[in-house]
Design a protein around this motif. Structure first.
Motif, mmCIF file in Angstrom:
data_model
loop_
_atom_site.group_PDB
_atom_site.id
_atom_site.type_symbol
_atom_site.label_atom_id
_atom_site.label_comp_id
_atom_site.label_asym_id
_atom_site.label_seq_id
_atom_site.Cartn_x
_atom_site.Cartn_y
_atom_site.Cartn_z
ATOM 1 N N MET A 195 34.172 -0.626 27.707
ATOM 2 C CA MET A 195 35.173 -0.135 28.734
ATOM 3 C C MET A 195 34.254 0.799 29.504
ATOM 4 S SD MET A 195 38.529 -0.281 28.927
ATOM 5 C CE MET A 195 39.767 -0.091 28.092
ATOM 6 N N ILE A 196 33.929 0.246 30.682
ATOM 7 C CA ILE A 196 32.811 1.297 31.549
ATOM 8 C C ILE A 196 33.365 2.003 32.485
ATOM 9 C CG2 ILE A 196 31.671 1.251 33.818
ATOM 10 C CD1 ILE A 196 30.689 -1.052 31.512
ATOM 11 N N ALA A 197 34.726 2.223 33.227
ATOM 12 C CA ALA A 197 35.594 2.792 33.470
ATOM 13 C C ALA A 197 37.103 2.498 33.100
ATOM 14 C CB ALA A 197 35.474 3.242 36.104
ATOM 15 N N GLU A 198 37.513 3.280 32.084
ATOM 16 C CA GLU A 198 38.547 2.862 32.058
ATOM 17 C C GLU A 198 39.840 2.912 33.294
ATOM 18 O OE1 GLU A 198 40.456 4.507 28.163
ATOM 19 O OE2 GLU A 198 38.448 4.633 27.090
ATOM 20 N N GLY A 254 30.930 12.621 40.779
ATOM 21 C CA GLY A 254 31.551 12.202 40.000
ATOM 22 C C GLY A 254 31.888 11.192 40.340
ATOM 23 N N VAL A 255 31.955 10.177 41.773
ATOM 24 C CA VAL A 255 32.420 8.624 40.917
ATOM 25 C C VAL A 255 31.654 7.840 41.742
ATOM 26 C CG1 VAL A 255 33.478 7.371 43.179
ATOM 27 C CG2 VAL A 255 34.341 9.840 43.196
ATOM 28 N N MET A 256 31.480 7.348 40.455
ATOM 29 C CA MET A 256 30.888 5.843 40.134
ATOM 30 C C MET A 256 30.920 4.757 40.499
ATOM 31 S SD MET A 256 28.894 7.258 37.624
ATOM 32 C CE MET A 256 29.487 8.960 37.770
ATOM 33 N N GLY A 257 30.785 4.766 42.244
ATOM 34 C CA GLY A 257 30.717 3.827 42.889
ATOM 35 C C GLY A 257 32.264 3.120 43.221
ATOM 36 N N PRO A 258 31.990 1.923 42.961
ATOM 37 C CA PRO A 258 33.419 0.906 43.740
ATOM 38 C C PRO A 258 34.249 0.443 42.215
ATOM 39 C CG PRO A 258 31.961 -1.292 44.008
ATOM 40 C CD PRO A 258 31.390 0.805 44.350
ATOM 41 N N THR A 259 33.300 1.280 41.249
ATOM 42 C CA THR A 259 34.103 0.667 39.701
ATOM 43 C C THR A 259 35.459 1.691 39.428
ATOM 44 O OG1 THR A 259 32.510 -0.404 38.809
ATOM 45 C CG2 THR A 259 33.484 0.345 37.576
ATOM 46 N N SER A 260 34.807 3.369 40.077
ATOM 47 C CA SER A 260 36.034 3.852 39.808
ATOM 48 C C SER A 260 36.905 3.453 40.413
ATOM 49 C CB SER A 260 35.215 5.642 39.758
ATOM 50 O OG SER A 260 34.211 5.556 39.105
ATOM 51 N N LEU A 261 36.182 3.848 41.556
ATOM 52 C CA LEU A 261 38.203 3.380 42.917
ATOM 53 C C LEU A 261 38.850 2.903 42.499
ATOM 54 C CD1 LEU A 261 35.728 4.409 46.133
ATOM 55 C CD2 LEU A 261 37.055 5.309 44.564
ATOM 56 N N ALA A 301 39.439 1.300 39.118
ATOM 57 C CA ALA A 301 40.500 1.648 38.189
ATOM 58 C C ALA A 301 40.986 2.488 38.210
ATOM 59 C CB ALA A 301 38.834 2.536 36.953
ATOM 60 N N LEU A 302 40.556 3.307 39.486
ATOM 61 C CA LEU A 302 41.928 4.630 40.127
ATOM 62 C C LEU A 302 43.241 3.149 40.528
ATOM 63 C CD1 LEU A 302 40.262 6.888 41.695
ATOM 64 C CD2 LEU A 302 41.235 7.310 39.165
ATOM 65 N N VAL A 303 42.319 2.331 41.235
ATOM 66 C CA VAL A 303 43.644 1.381 41.749
ATOM 67 C C VAL A 303 44.221 0.646 40.040
ATOM 68 C CG1 VAL A 303 43.975 -0.568 42.443
ATOM 69 C CG2 VAL A 303 42.665 1.010 44.115
#
Lengths: 397, 150
Positions: A203-206, A144-151, A153-155
């Protein structure tokens, strides 16, 4: 062996960026055409012809769109040149700076006198992209990771948690870079935005909003590297490579449970400053790779313009416009000028060259003599970026 | 496989299939484990280092003697995001929007990225204790999804 002042950029060019919207009359070109267009612009700028590049060097950034692995020789075929030295770089957003450093090594070693460095990409024309990492395919997409945007967002969430970083602070980066894009004819976004626009953007990936991210475009850029000696003879305003540092597969503390809020740009920038023999305070501007606003903020900290975790406060209290104390991404960066796929890293680099040549037009920094440019790429699984590089360019050796 | 040819890299049994991993040789035991409801994490016989994601050798001492050790299913949220839009992934995830995606620290000493479900995404927080259950994407592949525990 230090590369300080051994090589220089004697010409550069950048195509305008486009979403390739045919109904609006925008051309829908291939990446081959962007390679060729960028090469023509750089040659014209350097006052050279193709003959000057025959039997010389060629450095090519791999595009992100699906392309043949032997892209290098096909580019040379299209340009109609034979080369004595050729490399292709695959360092994500760090590729352009790596091409520059490798070109400097090549001319300094005497293998060739000149190297044409090109990047071009056309994500708006092609649907398929290369597989960038196996972990994206195997442990990210099915999870369910949406590419670099998700990663990122976690950072970013972790940065906010550890240091109290607020959206108004990353927002200032977005708003200032947009002000710069308004003054950049090549940029894709040329309408100013307000802090309210930023805060209310989708918001794309809060916590990442639309205005924290890049818009993909088609485009290309190129520059020509010679020895410093030759540059002084043939170019009225050479831009010298004074320092370079690279740090790949960076991790902080431990490999598995390290702090994800730091990048390898810190280490790369220290190496680059040591090579250049300059201190942070000597630097007139920073063109940091910007796929997300939080990436800019982390790099400001990692380079040491402020303490780790104080990037938000630093940005808030510092004028980061082209007129300010530390001008940042004076062409709008990729966030506002557009991200031409993996040619994206050269957006920040070309703007650095432009400023040092005094060709920044309405956004020209006063007395720009020494600039720092960064390149980052390839978000690693559960870490931060995998490729990091820093270049220090100057008008004098 | 449908006779009309379902793409091999898409899961079956979903209206809009989710993307499937390629089961690489060094990840076989992990994927065998998830089908049984287990999380198996590589641990080095040489130096004891645990690592996720699966690799051909230990990233610390380079030994290729790796065991596939049963990990606790529970962990703690290190960071999270709320996914509000599908980008660069299958539209199959649209039915699940918005959802929380988190980096979770397992007690085995590794960090794994997965969805956190059975809770409003806005209620997810750093430090929250979570436990894995498994969603079967095909007869060969199940992926962990986490839910809060007290």
């Amino acid at each position: 062996m230090s590369l300080r002042g051994k090589a220089a950029i004697v010409g550069y060019g950048e195509t305008s960026f486009t979403r390739a919207n045919v109904s609006r009359g925008e051309p829908r070109l291939s990446y081959w055409e962007y390679f060729s267009l960028a090469a023509e612009l750089a040659l014209e700028n350097a006052g050279m012809s193709k003959k000057d590049l025959d039997n010389q060097g060629l450095a090519i950034v791999h595009p992100e769109v699906n392309h043949p692995l032997f892209v290098g020789v096909e580019v040379a075929e299209n340009l109609g040149i034979t080369t004595r030295w050729m490399i292709t770089t695959s360092h994500g957003g760090s590729s352009g700076l790596v091409s520059l450093a490798q070109a400097a090594l090549a001319v300094n070693s005497g293998i060739v006198d000149r190297v044409l460095c090109i990047a071009g990409d056309a994500p708006m024309t092609y649907g398929d992209t290369m597989m960038l990492t196996e972990h994206r395919r195997d442990y990210e997409k099915p999870f369910g990771v949406m590419g670099p945007t998700s990663l990122f967002a976690l950072v970013m969430r972790r940065h906010m948690h550890q240091y109290g970083t607020r959206p108004e602070q990353t927002g200032k980066i977005a708003v200032t870079q947009r002000d710069h894009a308004v003054l950049n004819p090549n940029a894709i976004f040329r309408k100013p935005i307000s802090m309210d626009d930023y805060l209310s953007s989708k918001m794309i990936a809060e916590p990442i909003r639309m205005l924290d991210t890049v818009m993909r475009v088609n485009g290309g850029s190129a520059f020509i590297v010679t020895s410093a000696e030759e540059a002084r003879k043939i170019c009225p305003r050479p831009v010298y490579l004074l320092g370079f540092g690279e740090c790949d597969n960076y991790y902080h503390d431990t490999k598995q449970l390290g702090d994800v809020t730091s990048t390898g740009v810190g280490q790369a920038s220290r190496d680059a400053m040591t090579m250049a023999g300059v201190a942070r305070g000597d630097i007139n501007f920073l063109q940091p790779y910007d796929d997300y606003t939080i990436a800019v903020l982390m790099q400001i900290e990692d380079i040491g313009f402020c303490e780790k975790g104080k990037g938000g406060k630093f940005v808030e209290e510092t004028d980061i416009s082209y007129k300010g104390e530390l001008p940042i991404n004076t062409g709008g960066g990729q966030i506002s000028a557009g991200q031409p796929g993996l040619a994206g890293g050269q957006v920040n680099l070309i703007e650095g060259i432009r400023q040092l040549r005094g060709e920044g037009g309405e956004r020209q920094i006063d007395d720009a003599r020494l600039g720092m440019i960064t390149g980052i790429g390839a978000l690693q699984y559960g870490r931060n970026v995998g490729f990091n590089s820093v270049g220090i360019l100057g008008t004098e050796v | 496989m449908s006779k009309f040819g379902v793409s091999a890299d898409h899961a079956e049994g979903h209206e809009r299939p989710k993307p499937l991993p390629e089961i690489t040789p060094f990840a076989q035991e992990f994927w065998e484990g998830t089908k049984r409801g287990e999380l198996r994490i590589q641990r080095c016989k040489g130096c004891g280092h645990s690592q996720w994601i699966p690799r051909p050798n230990c990233e610390e001492c380079s030994s290729r003697e790796l065991t596939s050790e049963l990990s606790s299913l529970s962990g703690v949220v290190y960071s999270f995001t709320i996914i509000r839009q599908v980008v660069m992934n299958s539209s199959a995830f649209e039915a699940e929007l918005p959802f929380a995606l988190a980096a979770i620290e397992l007690s085995s000493g590794v960090r794994l990225i997965a969805q956190v479900v059975d809770v409003e995404p806005e209620k997810v927080s750093i430090g929250m204790k979570v436990e894995a259950s498994f969603e079967h994407l095909s007869d060969k592949v199940a992926v962990p999804k986490f839910h809060p525990i007290v």
